[in-house]
Design a protein around this motif. Structure first.
Motif, PDB file in Angstrom:
ATOM      1  N   TRP A 120       0.805  -1.235   0.000  1.00  0.00           N
ATOM      2  CA  TRP A 120       0.000   0.000   0.000  1.00  0.00           C
ATOM      3  C   TRP A 120       0.832   1.277   0.000  1.00  0.00           C
TER       4      TRP A 120
ATOM      5  N   GLU B 121      -5.226   7.504   1.498  1.00  0.00           N
ATOM      6  CA  GLU B 121      -5.449   6.280   0.712  1.00  0.00           C
ATOM      7  C   GLU B 121      -4.752   5.086   1.365  1.00  0.00           C
TER       8      GLU B 121
ATOM      9  N   ARG C  20      -6.613   4.005   4.454  1.00  0.00           N
ATOM     10  CA  ARG C  20      -7.839   3.208   4.241  1.00  0.00           C
ATOM     11  C   ARG C  20      -7.499   1.740   4.025  1.00  0.00           C
ATOM     12  N   ASP C  21      -6.434   1.484   3.284  1.00  0.00           N
ATOM     13  CA  ASP C  21      -6.018   0.095   3.077  1.00  0.00           C
ATOM     14  C   ASP C  21      -5.584  -0.533   4.400  1.00  0.00           C
TER      15      ASP C  21
ATOM     16  N   GLU D 256      -8.589  -1.472   6.577  1.00  0.00           N
ATOM     17  CA  GLU D 256      -9.238  -2.719   6.161  1.00  0.00           C
ATOM     18  C   GLU D 256      -8.401  -3.918   6.625  1.00  0.00           C
TER      19      GLU D 256
END
Lengths: 371, 371
Positions: B168, B177, B180-181, B184
């Protein structure tokens, strides 16, 4: 900073006038939404004290952990900052700020300050104290145009999540699996993060604050989905719809749901400037009572919403506060049969000078998903 | 219930003996980790009072909002329950419980109870109060075998997230961004939810509590990634690694990083039963001081961890608490150059009778990702 510095300055000014009118020396607000409301700064809630000192007169000061100073500066806070180092006593620093401005006056303490901070602040300062909640509620209850727009944006985002429920909610899946999909969608549809996710299926639908479980959803289950998130601007969404996960709706469910829907619609329509909060509660409750489901509606009709999911005004028996234009709150009656099933319908509404505006606009029918 | 009822009964018994030894009448704990520790029940934190009354003698009682009773029962709570209806006064109910057992004795109030609950409880009960934090810390600081295993499980889960960082973190993506990865992955690798995510790139790496921003990561940026989640059992992870997002490591970064790494390793090795907490801080700080970076290490070396991300013991100058087997805490020195870059290395460690056990075991080197 999601609040413009002009808005923050205006709010701080109004807060200071309110402190003076209350006859207090200052209000002390730790990390949380009161602080965010007045400064735009979304402080980290932790054992390290962040405290906004809002004196009746003189300059407000934001006392912050030194290691967070770069973050506060990057966020563009316009308040005077007083960073404290790890081996300093921040409570003594706040007490020193109070002595500069307000000596022995009563201090208002933010309602959600932790007991450990309350205790240490009072020991250091020695002032008498009261809760700042009622004063802050007077400022925060009436949303300005920007806040109303932010709440509408949050409402539209959560409506989009509900509109996609058929993608996830079906027999054979667990509540937790459905909840994970919802959590992701809450973010992708326009929130910074998911705040709470209730997927109450079958008997769990009768437990109003049930969250998620490993229960496998069965065909024909009544499923209460009550979800909300917080947008980047800091405003909350909160909306509930009740679904049927495939299968057929029994006539007893259809019957009590029709009563619930009538109650929710009537309570929404009752919203107008001047109506006491408890009369909105009574509007929903009377319809449910008259249909014989009174004992099955075991909670208040609603709560205010803004930077907090739950804030003033509360739509509950005993609260005779007259609703005003700018107030935003939920209308969410529910009917529950322990061990069997239940249902709830929730919209956020905004009182305007012309009456009510629903910020959630999806169908309030009992929604059958799949086959 | 993630705590077995036997463990909960044992903990409640120890808490009651501690209340008696303190000479108090009772301890009052609202929704939060103290309550979860003693009962296994992870109560919803809200304006509606949840309060565990732990008297010195007699039966503990859990006062809960009626609408949450089905949830508490489903969770298998074994404590006596006293649900209150929406129009009842829960503070008067708690006061009534106190009068049954402890009349006018001092009450210990949970450290994170909200001011609005503290104020209303004290008004209703009239007892003198003290903070229950020190008493609860004595119970919670020494982790039993099940808790140590739960912390290890959390540590392994967050290590797996760090091990995937190369998927990522690369130039051209924003911190948000990447965040967010990571969010998760924190869930998919074994947490119930992500608790915090810091991706501090370039100058943001110098801001210890920076979270995420829209800054685009540049090749050669130093990136501090400090992340943690909470497992289903309620235990927290918290681990920091510093990465280089492609590009070449400058010699000045390599130099200060080598000092940081030596300090972190030495502080970990210093952990053993009997060492005062502040000596562990001094171990890291002396190495950083001697290399001339003292002013760049602006926070304590660590914090305890368990059901809370930050709890006792704090690894900070001034805390002479002797570390004991069973205590778990972070070792996380950092070196920061405002406006330029910074680095931090953080492991959770467990003190055992044999010395230290690291619960995060990934490489502590400065990790270059991509090309």
């Amino acid at each position: 900073m999601t609040t413009t510095s002009t808005a923050a300055a205006d709010r701080l000014g109004r807060a200071q006038r309110a402190v003076a009118e209350a006859g207090w020396g200052a209000v002390l607000l730790s990390a949380g939404t009161d602080l965010r409301y007045l400064t735009g700064y979304n402080a980290h809630v932790s054992e390290r004290l962040t405290c906004l000192v809002v004196p009746a007169d003189g300059e407000p000061v934001l006392v912050i952990p030194e290691l967070e100073a770069p973050m506060v500066e990057a966020a563009g806070a316009t308040t005077e900052l007083r960073p404290w180092a790890e081996t300093e006593n921040p409570f003594a620093i706040v007490a020193g700020q109070l002595r500069k401005t307000s000596a022995a006056g009563t201090v208002g303490i933010g309602n959600r300050m932790w007991a450990e901070h309350v205790s240490q602040l009072l020991s250091a300062a020695g002032n008498p104290w009261e809760l700042a909640g009622p004063l802050m509620a007077q400022l925060r209850m009436r949303k300005d145009a920007a806040e109303a727009a932010a709440l509408l944006e949050a409402g539209e985002a959560i409506d989009r999540v509900h509109a996609r429920m058929g993608q996830w909610l079906r027999p054979g899946r667990t509540e937790r699996e459905v909840g994970r999909d919802i959590a992701e969608a809450i973010v992708t549809e326009g929130h910074e993060h998911a705040e709470f996710i209730i997927v109450g299926s079958g008997p769990n639908a009768a437990s109003p604050h049930h969250l998620l479980s490993d229960r496998v959803i069965d065909a024909g289950d009544v499923v209460v989905v009550d979800i909300g998130g917080i947008t980047e601007a800091g405003y909350c969404s909160d909306s509930t719809r009740t679904y049927i996960a495939g299968g057929v709706v029994s006539s007893e469910v259809a019957d009590f749901y029709a009563v619930l829907q009538a109650a929710q619609v009537a309570a929404c329509q009752a919203v107008a400037p001047g109506i006491p909060a408890e009369d909105i509660d009574a509007t929903a409750r009377n319809i449910i009572d008259e249909a014989g489901y009174g004992p099955n509606f075991i909670h208040r009709t609603g709560h205010g919403i803004g930077l907090d999911v739950h804030e003033d005004p509360y739509i509950v028996s005993g609260n005779n506060l007259p609703i005003e234009a700018g107030m935003a709150f939920s209308i969410e009656p529910g009917i529950y049969f322990p061990g069997r099933y239940g249902a709830r319908i929730e919209d956020i509404v905004l009182c305007t000078t012309e009456g009510v505006r629903r910020l959630n606009t999806g169908s309030r029918d009992l929604i059958s998903l799949g086959a």
